[in-house]
Every structure is written in structure tokens, then in C-alpha cells.
Scaffold this motif. Structure first.
Motif, PDB file in Angstrom:
ATOM      1  N   GLU A  24       0.854  -1.281  -0.005  1.00 22.64           N
ATOM      2  CA  GLU A  24       0.078  -0.078   0.173  1.00 22.64           C
ATOM      3  C   GLU A  24       0.995   1.315  -0.074  1.00 22.64           C
ATOM      4  O   GLU A  24       0.689   2.158  -0.455  1.00 22.64           O
ATOM      5  N   ARG A  25       1.948   1.051   0.869  1.00 22.39           N
ATOM      6  CA  ARG A  25       2.890   2.251   0.924  1.00 22.39           C
ATOM      7  C   ARG A  25       3.566   2.581  -0.697  1.00 22.39           C
ATOM      8  O   ARG A  25       3.601   3.634  -1.045  1.00 22.39           O
ATOM      9  N   ALA A  26       3.914   1.628  -1.116  1.00 21.43           N
ATOM     10  CA  ALA A  26       4.526   1.713  -2.304  1.00 21.43           C
ATOM     11  C   ALA A  26       3.600   2.024  -3.545  1.00 21.43           C
ATOM     12  O   ALA A  26       4.087   2.969  -4.370  1.00 21.43           O
ATOM     13  N   GLU A  27       2.320   1.465  -3.369  1.00 23.44           N
ATOM     14  CA  GLU A  27       1.458   1.861  -4.394  1.00 23.44           C
ATOM     15  C   GLU A  27       1.212   3.488  -4.267  1.00 23.44           C
ATOM     16  O   GLU A  27       0.888   4.290  -5.383  1.00 23.44           O
ATOM     17  N   ALA A  28       1.046   3.911  -3.000  1.00 21.47           N
ATOM     18  CA  ALA A  28       0.653   5.513  -3.003  1.00 21.47           C
ATOM     19  C   ALA A  28       1.876   6.118  -3.514  1.00 21.47           C
ATOM     20  O   ALA A  28       1.589   7.197  -3.952  1.00 21.47           O
ATOM     21  N   SER A  29       3.157   5.560  -3.288  1.00 23.30           N
ATOM     22  CA  SER A  29       4.213   6.419  -3.969  1.00 23.30           C
ATOM     23  C   SER A  29       4.209   6.288  -5.471  1.00 23.30           C
ATOM     24  O   SER A  29       4.489   7.466  -5.925  1.00 23.30           O
ATOM     25  N   VAL A  30       3.640   5.414  -6.136  1.00 20.12           N
ATOM     26  CA  VAL A  30       3.481   5.154  -7.443  1.00 20.12           C
ATOM     27  C   VAL A  30       2.605   6.307  -8.058  1.00 20.12           C
ATOM     28  O   VAL A  30       2.841   7.044  -8.902  1.00 20.12           O
ATOM     29  N   TYR A  31       1.514   6.482  -7.175  1.00 16.38           N
ATOM     30  CA  TYR A  31       0.369   7.413  -7.785  1.00 16.38           C
ATOM     31  C   TYR A  31       1.003   8.949  -7.157  1.00 16.38           C
ATOM     32  O   TYR A  31       0.745   9.813  -8.149  1.00 16.38           O
ATOM     33  N   ARG A  32       1.497   9.037  -6.321  1.00 21.11           N
ATOM     34  CA  ARG A  32       2.328  10.396  -5.984  1.00 21.11           C
ATOM     35  C   ARG A  32       3.181  10.723  -7.097  1.00 21.11           C
ATOM     36  O   ARG A  32       3.135  11.866  -7.515  1.00 21.11           O
ATOM     37  N   THR A  33       4.244   9.719  -7.564  1.00 20.92           N
ATOM     38  CA  THR A  33       5.195  10.173  -8.415  1.00 20.92           C
ATOM     39  C   THR A  33       4.271  10.335  -9.858  1.00 20.92           C
ATOM     40  O   THR A  33       4.906  11.374 -10.423  1.00 20.92           O
ATOM     41  N   LEU A  34       3.448   9.487 -10.300  1.00 22.41           N
ATOM     42  CA  LEU A  34       2.598  10.058 -11.483  1.00 22.41           C
ATOM     43  C   LEU A  34       2.035  11.386 -11.326  1.00 22.41           C
ATOM     44  O   LEU A  34       1.889  12.208 -12.456  1.00 22.41           O
ATOM     45  N   SER A  35       1.231  11.731 -10.238  1.00 18.34           N
ATOM     46  CA  SER A  35       0.415  12.704 -10.039  1.00 18.34           C
ATOM     47  C   SER A  35       1.613  13.978 -10.268  1.00 18.34           C
ATOM     48  O   SER A  35       1.089  15.213 -10.778  1.00 18.34           O
ATOM     49  N   GLY A  36       2.806  13.684  -9.781  1.00 19.77           N
ATOM     50  CA  GLY A  36       3.798  15.148  -9.998  1.00 19.77           C
ATOM     51  C   GLY A  36       4.089  15.475 -11.318  1.00 19.77           C
ATOM     52  O   GLY A  36       4.892  16.382 -11.597  1.00 19.77           O
ATOM     53  N   ARG A  37       3.812  14.409 -12.398  1.00 18.44           N
ATOM     54  CA  ARG A  37       4.208  14.641 -13.827  1.00 18.44           C
ATOM     55  C   ARG A  37       2.992  15.042 -14.753  1.00 18.44           C
ATOM     56  O   ARG A  37       2.963  15.184 -15.755  1.00 18.44           O
ATOM     57  N   LYS A  38       1.663  15.118 -13.687  1.00 18.39           N
ATOM     58  CA  LYS A  38       0.665  15.600 -14.453  1.00 18.39           C
ATOM     59  C   LYS A  38      -0.101  16.941 -13.765  1.00 18.39           C
ATOM     60  O   LYS A  38       0.450  17.447 -12.933  1.00 18.39           O
ATOM     61  N   GLU A  39      -1.122  17.397 -14.470  1.00 13.18           N
ATOM     62  CA  GLU A  39      -1.798  18.855 -14.068  1.00 13.18           C
ATOM     63  C   GLU A  39      -3.018  18.479 -14.084  1.00 13.18           C
ATOM     64  O   GLU A  39      -3.817  17.733 -14.800  1.00 13.18           O
ATOM     65  N   LEU A  46      -5.021  11.240  -9.139  1.00 14.95           N
ATOM     66  CA  LEU A  46      -3.832  10.450  -9.064  1.00 14.95           C
ATOM     67  C   LEU A  46      -3.763  10.600  -7.500  1.00 14.95           C
ATOM     68  O   LEU A  46      -3.180   9.803  -6.845  1.00 14.95           O
ATOM     69  N   SER A  47      -3.649  12.120  -7.180  1.00 14.09           N
ATOM     70  CA  SER A  47      -3.538  12.331  -5.630  1.00 14.09           C
ATOM     71  C   SER A  47      -4.607  11.732  -4.817  1.00 14.09           C
ATOM     72  O   SER A  47      -4.225  11.181  -3.701  1.00 14.09           O
ATOM     73  N   VAL A  91       1.485   6.114 -19.562  1.00 13.78           N
ATOM     74  CA  VAL A  91       0.407   4.954 -20.149  1.00 13.78           C
ATOM     75  C   VAL A  91       0.912   3.491 -19.641  1.00 13.78           C
ATOM     76  O   VAL A  91       0.098   2.772 -19.252  1.00 13.78           O
ATOM     77  N   PHE A  92       2.113   2.925 -19.806  1.00 13.71           N
ATOM     78  CA  PHE A  92       2.688   1.875 -19.464  1.00 13.71           C
ATOM     79  C   PHE A  92       2.525   1.620 -18.149  1.00 13.71           C
ATOM     80  O   PHE A  92       2.112   0.405 -17.576  1.00 13.71           O
ATOM     81  N   VAL A  93       2.683   2.522 -17.366  1.00 16.76           N
ATOM     82  CA  VAL A  93       2.753   2.361 -15.700  1.00 16.76           C
ATOM     83  C   VAL A  93       1.350   2.098 -15.220  1.00 16.76           C
ATOM     84  O   VAL A  93       0.538   1.451 -14.611  1.00 16.76           O
ATOM     85  N   LEU A  94       0.520   3.079 -15.815  1.00 22.15           N
ATOM     86  CA  LEU A  94      -0.856   2.998 -15.621  1.00 22.15           C
ATOM     87  C   LEU A  94      -1.592   1.778 -16.088  1.00 22.15           C
ATOM     88  O   LEU A  94      -2.360   1.227 -15.220  1.00 22.15           O
ATOM     89  N   ALA A  95      -0.929   1.083 -17.071  1.00 25.97           N
ATOM     90  CA  ALA A  95      -1.832   0.046 -17.582  1.00 25.97           C
ATOM     91  C   ALA A  95      -1.184  -1.323 -16.553  1.00 25.97           C
ATOM     92  O   ALA A  95      -2.093  -2.314 -16.403  1.00 25.97           O
ATOM     93  N   LEU A  96      -0.176  -1.223 -16.174  1.00 22.10           N
ATOM     94  CA  LEU A  96       0.588  -2.278 -14.974  1.00 22.10           C
ATOM     95  C   LEU A  96      -0.333  -2.102 -13.567  1.00 22.10           C
ATOM     96  O   LEU A  96      -0.579  -3.244 -13.138  1.00 22.10           O
ATOM     97  N   MET A  97      -0.349  -1.007 -13.358  1.00 24.66           N
ATOM     98  CA  MET A  97      -1.181  -0.406 -12.022  1.00 24.66           C
ATOM     99  C   MET A  97      -2.661  -0.984 -12.191  1.00 24.66           C
ATOM    100  O   MET A  97      -3.432  -1.588 -11.168  1.00 24.66           O
ATOM    101  N   GLN A  98      -3.267  -0.651 -13.174  1.00 23.83           N
ATOM    102  CA  GLN A  98      -4.659  -1.336 -13.419  1.00 23.83           C
ATOM    103  C   GLN A  98      -4.819  -2.622 -13.434  1.00 23.83           C
ATOM    104  O   GLN A  98      -5.664  -3.334 -12.792  1.00 23.83           O
TER     105      GLN A  98
END
Length: 360
Positions: A24-39, A46-47, A91-98
Motif C-alpha cells: 500500500e505504501r509503495a502503490e501510494a508512492s507510485v500514484y504520487r510520482t505519477l501525479s507529480g508529472r500531471k496537471e 492520482l493524488s 500509459v505503460f505504468v497505468l496499464a500495469l497498475m490497472q
């Protein structure tokens, strides 16, 4: 269930809870990392997903108590996901997370709440929606790249094996493989350019004539010919009349069909030059692999075996990538790709053996 267990937790439960906590901690980190690259909206979504994983984290912290220390080590799969989020395409990471969210273990775990299991399922759908536009934009060039690489692998392996099975010299097999590489790559690139260009021109033909905009102020408001435009696009008469009235009031011609999904269809088709270049390069790179053993000096059955193994590994890789990006099972797609490629090459090799035997 309550946040704290009434009975003492077993060692097996603690190990499982610690694994869940780390993930859960790692997945939250993934989402925070992705959200930092989006607006904008994507950043907010993602946040929010990261916050949801934080709520799940708190659940396992409550159950573990002091057993939550020292911090548990994240699984290899989740660590890979964090690395990909930081270094590769969204896109690649979102597909894996999905796929990861869709395989939640909470459905069958009595220590997880029903709300947590439901959250994970819904997260998968949220990620599917976020990845949809990226998949649309990627599909044109991605299709050309995958098809090009796969065709290069299979066709040139089949060509090399078929010619080699006839008993000709190694030099002849090598020249045949190189000729197949160049001819196939040029053919694939030209064919992909024509295909995508034709698709874009076909889509362009459905766009409203820019000159129609100038005719709007002169339309008869009572007859309102504009309503016929929307009826031709599939609207019922009442909806067409309402849309036409709104357009006349704004004096801006609406180009969208009633079922428009908000994505430019040209994006899904892709750019003709980009698709052609991708197809050329990936076909050439795929077609080079069966020729490599001969370029490195291998001959006979050794060259054939090495070429087959290298192509098999490449087919597994392309199949797995297709599976990940399409949200399907990477293993099934990889094995399907391998079976198709080996089937075609094997048939050609047998034909070469038969042809060589008849000549002998």
C-alpha cells in the motif's frame, strides 16, 4: 470488522499484513510520482488515489500495532512498479497498475474490509479511464511498431529457416536474410504510410466544410436546413432541431457527432510519417535478429537453433508488452505470439526440407 483484532494475531497474519502494508505504501508512492508529472484533473485524480492507499495503509497499521516496525520490505513486483513510474511512460505504468488493482487479494481476505476490496476494484476502473486517452494517442504508432517488429521476426525467421533447410550455402542464407530485411522494411514502411494517410483522409472527408460556417447567418430560421445535418449524423428529429437552434444562436457550426467521445479520431489513427518510420525501424530490428547468428559466423543447425531461440525470446517480449498495454494477461499474449511465430517458421522450414530433398 473492528480496527483491532480481539484475538492475538498469528505469525502468518502478521507476515501477510506487513506485506499488504508495504504494498500500500509503495502503490501510494507510485500514484504520487505519477501525479507529480500531471496537471489539472489527472493530477487531482492520482493524488486522490494516493490518499485512498493511505487509508488502506492505516488499516494495516492499526492491526499490526508495534509489529509494523521495522518498516516491511516491499515486494519485488511493487518495487519494479515504483521504478517504472519514475523512469517510463505514464500509459505503460497505468496499464500495469490497472492489472495490479484488478488482482486485489482483499476479496478473499477476512482481515480486509469490504470497503477496501471495493476501493481496489474501483481504482482499476479509474486507471482504465486515465489510460484510455493515452492508449488512443499511442495506438497508431504502437500498432505499426508491434506489427512491424512481429512481422520482421516471423517473416525473416521463416525465410532464413526455409532457405537454410534446402541445403544452400551459409553465404546464400545470409544474403537472403539481409535482402528480406531491406525489402520487408521498405514494404512495411510504405504500406503503413499509405494505410494511415488513407485513414486520415477518410476521416477528414467527414469533417464539415469550413465554407458552411459562412452560410449560417443566411439560413431560413423557419425551415432550418441545419437540422438535416444533425439528423444525417444519427440524431432524432427533435434533438436535431434543438441542436440546430443552439448552433444558429451561437453562429458556430458544431462539428461533433452526437456520440463523440472527446478524443480526436485522428489521434487514434496516428501520424502517417511516424507510423511509417516506426514500421520500417521495428521491422528492420525484428528481421535482423534471425540473421545475427549468420553474421556472427554460425552455420548449419547451430545457426538455425540460435536464430530460433533469439526470435522466440523477442516474440515473448513483444507479446508481453502488448498484453500489458492492452490490460490483458502478458503471459497469455506472449505465448500466443510465440506459438504463431514458431508455427509459421516451422511450416516454412518443413517446406524447405521437402524442397531440398526433391532437388537432391
Amino acid at each position: 470488522m473492528s480496527a483491532l483484532q480481539a484475538a492475538p494475531a498469528t505469525r502468518r497474519q502478521i507476515r501477510r499484513w506487513r506485506r499488504y502494508l508495504a504494498d500500500e505504501r509503495a502503490e501510494a508512492s507510485v500514484y504520487r510520482t505519477l501525479s507529480g508529472r500531471k496537471e489539472g484533473t489527472e493530477h487531482q485524480i492520482l493524488s486522490a488515489l494516493a490518499e485512498a492507499e493511505g487509508r488502506h495503509e492505516n488499516h494495516w497499521l492499526d492491526l499490526l500495532g508495534p509489529a509494523a516496525e521495522p518498516p516491511p520490505r516491499t515486494s519485488l513486483r511493487t518495487r519494479i512498479m515504483v521504478f517504472l513510474a519514475a523512469h517510463f511512460g505514464t500509459v505503460f505504468v497505468l496499464a500495469l497498475m490497472q492489472r495490479a488493482e484488478g488482482r486485489t487479494p482483499y476479496d478473499d481476505d477476512a482481515d480486509a474490509t469490504d470497503q477496501m476490496a471495493a476501493d481496489e476494484r474501483i481504482h482499476g476502473e479509474v486507471l482504465r479511464g486515465l489510460a484510455a486517452r493515452g492508449r488512443e494517442q499511442l495506438s497508431g504508432s504502437f500498432r505499426a511498431a508491434v506489427f512491424g517488429a512481429n512481422d520482421g521476426l516471423v517473416s525473416n525467421l521463416a525465410l532464413v529457416l526455409g532457405i537454410g533447410a534446402t541445403g544452400v550455402s551459409t553465404q546464400t542464407v545470409l544474403f537472403t536474410g539481409v535482402a528480406g530485411l531491406l525489402a520487408g522494411a521498405l514494404s512495411m514502411g510504405a504500406g503503413e504510410y499509405v494505410s494511415v494517410r488513407s485513414q486520415r483522409e477518410l476521416l477528414q472527408s467527414t469533417r464539415p466544410d469550413p465554407g458552411a460556417q459562412a452560410a449560417l447567418p443566411h439560413l431560413d430560421l423557419d425551415a432550418n436546413e441545419l437540422a438535416l445535418v444533425y439528423r444525417a449524423r444519427g440524431m432524432d428529429p427533435t434533438a436535431a432541431q434543438e441542436r440546430a437552434g443552439a448552433v444558429l444562436a451561437s453562429q458556430v457550426l458544431d462539428a461533433d457527432s452526437p456520440d463523440a467521445a472527446g478524443v480526436d479520431p485522428h489521434e487514434a489513427v496516428g501520424n502517417a510519417w511516424s507510423a511509417a518510420l516506426s514500421s520500417f525501424c521495428f521491422f528492420a530490428s525484428g528481421a535482423l535478429i534471425p540473421v545475427l547468428p549468420y553474421l556472427l559466423g554460425a552455420t548449419g543447425l547451430v545457426a538455425i537453433a540460435v536464430a530460433a531461440v533469439l526470435v522466440g525470446l523477442a516474440l515473448l517480449g513483444t507479446g508481453a508488452v502488448v498484453g500489458v498495454l492492452s490490460g490483458a494477461s502478458p503471459l497469455k499474449r506472449a505465448l500466443r505470439q510465440l506459438a504463431i511465430g514458431y508455427g509459421a517458421a516451422g511450416a516454412t522450414y518443413l517446406l524447405g526440407l521437402a524442397f531440398g530433398a526433391s532437388l537432391g
